[in-house]
Design a protein around this motif. Sequence first.
Motif, PDB file in Angstrom:
ATOM      1  N   PHE A   1       0.889  -1.270   0.079  1.00  0.00           N
ATOM      2  CA  PHE A   1       0.165   0.028  -0.023  1.00  0.00           C
ATOM      3  C   PHE A   1       0.958   1.218  -0.012  1.00  0.00           C
ATOM      4  N   HIS A   2       0.483   2.363  -0.456  1.00  0.00           N
ATOM      5  CA  HIS A   2       1.136   3.543  -0.378  1.00  0.00           C
ATOM      6  C   HIS A   2       0.210   4.514   0.349  1.00  0.00           C
ATOM      7  N   HIS A   3       1.015   5.546   0.901  1.00  0.00           N
ATOM      8  CA  HIS A   3       0.470   6.487   1.613  1.00  0.00           C
ATOM      9  C   HIS A   3       1.024   7.912   1.150  1.00  0.00           C
ATOM     10  N   PRO A   4       0.233   8.957   1.081  1.00  0.00           N
ATOM     11  CA  PRO A   4       0.562  10.214   0.451  1.00  0.00           C
ATOM     12  C   PRO A   4       1.651  10.940   1.224  1.00  0.00           C
ATOM     13  N   GLY A   5       1.771  10.653   2.373  1.00  0.00           N
ATOM     14  CA  GLY A   5       2.703  11.519   3.081  1.00  0.00           C
ATOM     15  C   GLY A   5       2.782  12.793   3.342  1.00  0.00           C
ATOM     16  N   PHE A   6       3.792  13.521   3.000  1.00  0.00           N
ATOM     17  CA  PHE A   6       3.636  14.923   3.075  1.00  0.00           C
ATOM     18  C   PHE A   6       4.690  15.565   2.166  1.00  0.00           C
ATOM     19  N   ILE A   7       4.880  16.801   1.979  1.00  0.00           N
ATOM     20  CA  ILE A   7       5.848  17.748   1.111  1.00  0.00           C
ATOM     21  C   ILE A   7       7.007  18.356   2.012  1.00  0.00           C
ATOM     22  N   ARG A   8       8.056  17.994   1.556  1.00  0.00           N
ATOM     23  CA  ARG A   8       9.207  18.745   2.121  1.00  0.00           C
ATOM     24  C   ARG A   8       9.768  19.943   1.326  1.00  0.00           C
ATOM     25  N   LEU A   9      10.183  20.849   2.164  1.00  0.00           N
ATOM     26  CA  LEU A   9      10.730  22.276   1.137  1.00  0.00           C
ATOM     27  C   LEU A   9      11.798  22.675   1.830  1.00  0.00           C
ATOM     28  N   CYS A  10      12.675  23.181   0.994  1.00  0.00           N
ATOM     29  CA  CYS A  10      14.082  23.606   1.427  1.00  0.00           C
ATOM     30  C   CYS A  10      13.634  25.154   2.126  1.00  0.00           C
ATOM     31  N   SER A  11      14.132  25.835   3.004  1.00  0.00           N
ATOM     32  CA  SER A  11      13.996  26.963   3.702  1.00  0.00           C
ATOM     33  C   SER A  11      14.469  28.133   2.635  1.00  0.00           C
ATOM     34  N   GLU A  12      15.442  27.862   1.887  1.00  0.00           N
ATOM     35  CA  GLU A  12      15.860  29.110   1.181  1.00  0.00           C
ATOM     36  C   GLU A  12      15.336  28.875  -0.298  1.00  0.00           C
ATOM     37  N   PRO A  13      15.257  29.898  -1.091  1.00  0.00           N
ATOM     38  CA  PRO A  13      15.120  29.833  -2.682  1.00  0.00           C
ATOM     39  C   PRO A  13      16.114  29.014  -3.393  1.00  0.00           C
ATOM     40  N   TYR A  14      15.733  28.417  -4.370  1.00  0.00           N
ATOM     41  CA  TYR A  14      16.535  27.480  -5.112  1.00  0.00           C
ATOM     42  C   TYR A  14      17.159  28.420  -6.059  1.00  0.00           C
ATOM     43  N   ASP A  15      18.733  28.048  -6.131  1.00  0.00           N
ATOM     44  CA  ASP A  15      19.576  28.593  -7.010  1.00  0.00           C
ATOM     45  C   ASP A  15      20.637  27.236  -7.548  1.00  0.00           C
ATOM     46  N   PRO A  16      20.250  26.878  -8.587  1.00  0.00           N
ATOM     47  CA  PRO A  16      21.171  25.937  -9.223  1.00  0.00           C
ATOM     48  C   PRO A  16      22.787  26.008  -9.058  1.00  0.00           C
ATOM     49  N   GLU A  17      23.039  27.186  -8.937  1.00  0.00           N
ATOM     50  CA  GLU A  17      24.694  27.574  -8.853  1.00  0.00           C
ATOM     51  C   GLU A  17      25.184  27.721  -7.366  1.00  0.00           C
ATOM     52  N   HIS A  18      24.160  27.576  -6.528  1.00  0.00           N
ATOM     53  CA  HIS A  18      24.473  27.884  -5.244  1.00  0.00           C
ATOM     54  C   HIS A  18      25.384  26.819  -4.513  1.00  0.00           C
ATOM     55  N   ALA A  19      26.341  26.991  -3.927  1.00  0.00           N
ATOM     56  CA  ALA A  19      27.269  25.901  -3.291  1.00  0.00           C
ATOM     57  C   ALA A  19      26.666  25.253  -1.994  1.00  0.00           C
ATOM     58  N   ASP A  20      25.690  26.097  -1.262  1.00  0.00           N
ATOM     59  CA  ASP A  20      25.345  25.435  -0.073  1.00  0.00           C
ATOM     60  C   ASP A  20      24.396  24.331  -0.406  1.00  0.00           C
ATOM     61  N   ILE A  21      24.626  23.201   0.132  1.00  0.00           N
ATOM     62  CA  ILE A  21      23.743  21.910  -0.024  1.00  0.00           C
ATOM     63  C   ILE A  21      22.526  22.134   0.411  1.00  0.00           C
ATOM     64  N   ALA A  22      22.288  22.955   1.650  1.00  0.00           N
ATOM     65  CA  ALA A  22      20.937  23.240   2.135  1.00  0.00           C
ATOM     66  C   ALA A  22      19.693  23.626   1.050  1.00  0.00           C
ATOM     67  N   VAL A  23      20.201  24.524   0.072  1.00  0.00           N
ATOM     68  CA  VAL A  23      19.407  24.926  -0.866  1.00  0.00           C
ATOM     69  C   VAL A  23      19.253  23.872  -1.906  1.00  0.00           C
ATOM     70  N   HIS A  24      19.805  22.669  -1.971  1.00  0.00           N
ATOM     71  CA  HIS A  24      19.352  21.613  -2.649  1.00  0.00           C
ATOM     72  C   HIS A  24      18.580  20.397  -2.450  1.00  0.00           C
ATOM     73  N   LEU A  25      18.796  20.203  -0.993  1.00  0.00           N
ATOM     74  CA  LEU A  25      18.467  19.122  -0.366  1.00  0.00           C
ATOM     75  C   LEU A  25      17.207  19.527   0.693  1.00  0.00           C
ATOM     76  N   THR A  26      16.062  18.814   0.807  1.00  0.00           N
ATOM     77  CA  THR A  26      15.036  18.984   1.755  1.00  0.00           C
ATOM     78  C   THR A  26      15.114  18.549   3.036  1.00  0.00           C
ATOM     79  N   ASN A  27      15.820  17.425   2.952  1.00  0.00           N
ATOM     80  CA  ASN A  27      15.861  16.763   4.309  1.00  0.00           C
ATOM     81  C   ASN A  27      16.046  17.755   5.503  1.00  0.00           C
TER      82      ASN A  27
END
Length: 488
Positions: free
Chosen positions: A296-322
């Motif tokens: 069975f599958h459960h829809p769970g929830f959505i996880r978002l980053c705290s900061e705006p996305y920038d593909p060139e940004h070096a900070d891993i927190a911009v890229h990982l929602t964990n």
Amino acid sequence: MSDKKASIPIGDKNNSSSSTQLVGNSSTSESSLEEAATISSSPPILSTPYPLEDKSAIFKKMYAHSIGYSIQAANMDSVKLRTSAARLQRTIVSLGFTKVDESMADCIVPEESKLNWALLTSKGTDPPSGPSYMIMKPFVSRMYSMCSKWQLVQSLRIADQRMQQHHQSFLTGSGNLFSPQEFIPNTINLNSPNLENDLASQPGVYLAKPARGSMGEHMQLVRIRSNRVQEDLLSFLLSSEFTHMHRSQVILQQYIERPLLIDKRKFDMRVYMLVVNPKRGSGTGDRPKQSGYFAFHHPGFIRLCSEPYDPEHADIAVHLTNQSIQAKKVDTFRRLKEVTTWYPDELNDYLNKRRRTNCKDWAKDVLYPKVGAILGYIAAVYRTHMDDRNCRTSTFRILGVDLLVDEKLRLYLLEFNELPAWGLQTSVLVSIKPNLWLEAISLVSEVAVRYKAYLPIDDEHLVTRQNFRLAYTSEDVNFARRNIAALY
């Protein structure tokens, strides 16, 4: 709402996910918030709370002659379970199972099954044994090939080749072969003998990660240029945290540089997969033991980053929602953590308001059904790894699954987590996770009872089901195939 939270624009998450409001970051304008405030008129993707009392009343009425006893094993480890032992026991008792002396667990539960707790599902067995009870088994060694990021990719590739050889492949609605390449990003093992050639043929940005890592630890972005593969690889290796690992334990997974965004922030989906292996029959004479396999599958929830996305940004927190990464890397996380989790319906309403899709309710009518279809495919491919048929008891387990959507609305499966975190850092998680457990325990109890009684097991007949949906059933092996054909 407390004064501390009043400054953060969040919806009323304590009532139900159908009451949704756009959650913005610190730069979100008031006008966009007003535009997004809406109440969905259609049935929600996820409903809370779980009406345990009502469901239990129906369960006890329908299965009065099948409800037996429950035992909480003496060595139950709540840390392993990642949930409250009291919550589990309360659910079992609510369903009508009679709790017996915990000291009996040692003589009833077989040594190899003494992991957590036992749920008896029948009457009149003295002593209870075999199919008459169900246990939770969070992890078995055979699951390694699915929960290891590299083994997952390898196993899916091998399974796909075998299905093609035996003309058993899944087919899309147009009759084309359905392949794992549809939902798995290109992944390369750092120990591959063709590493440089593979990277040269598919240059770009990769996310380096441990094959068995968790909580976003040691992940790093790597940019590979087609004409400077050796140089870029060497630079990565010299600056990475993987120097202490064997190269076979490190993977490079193609990074989705153009993900679908919410309020300019990257997001992913944490959904859950519930696998149930009920048993029936004595295993002797004319009643051979039979093992069922249901996912069975459960829809769970959505996880978002705290900061705006920038593909060139070096900070891993911009890229990982964990959330572990967000908490460690983002100074303002404590203040903004409420905006880092959404209900699935909030995503659906956001996309409707912003007209990001070509149809209304795309997330509800297309995205989440596709999640179920993919997990049904996975359940079919991994049946030999997940079907606990060798255990003489009925069993179940819950896995966390992470998925990502790109700006072209393509869905990618990133990884499985055999022991997903059950922390309650935000009001959304407080609402979803405990209710998920209540439903899961009720659902596996009903599946066990119905399977033993040779009753149909599907979404229509399961009275304890609320947010879980059937993804795979051993009673109809074409069920998952039909879902793939309908959605791809």
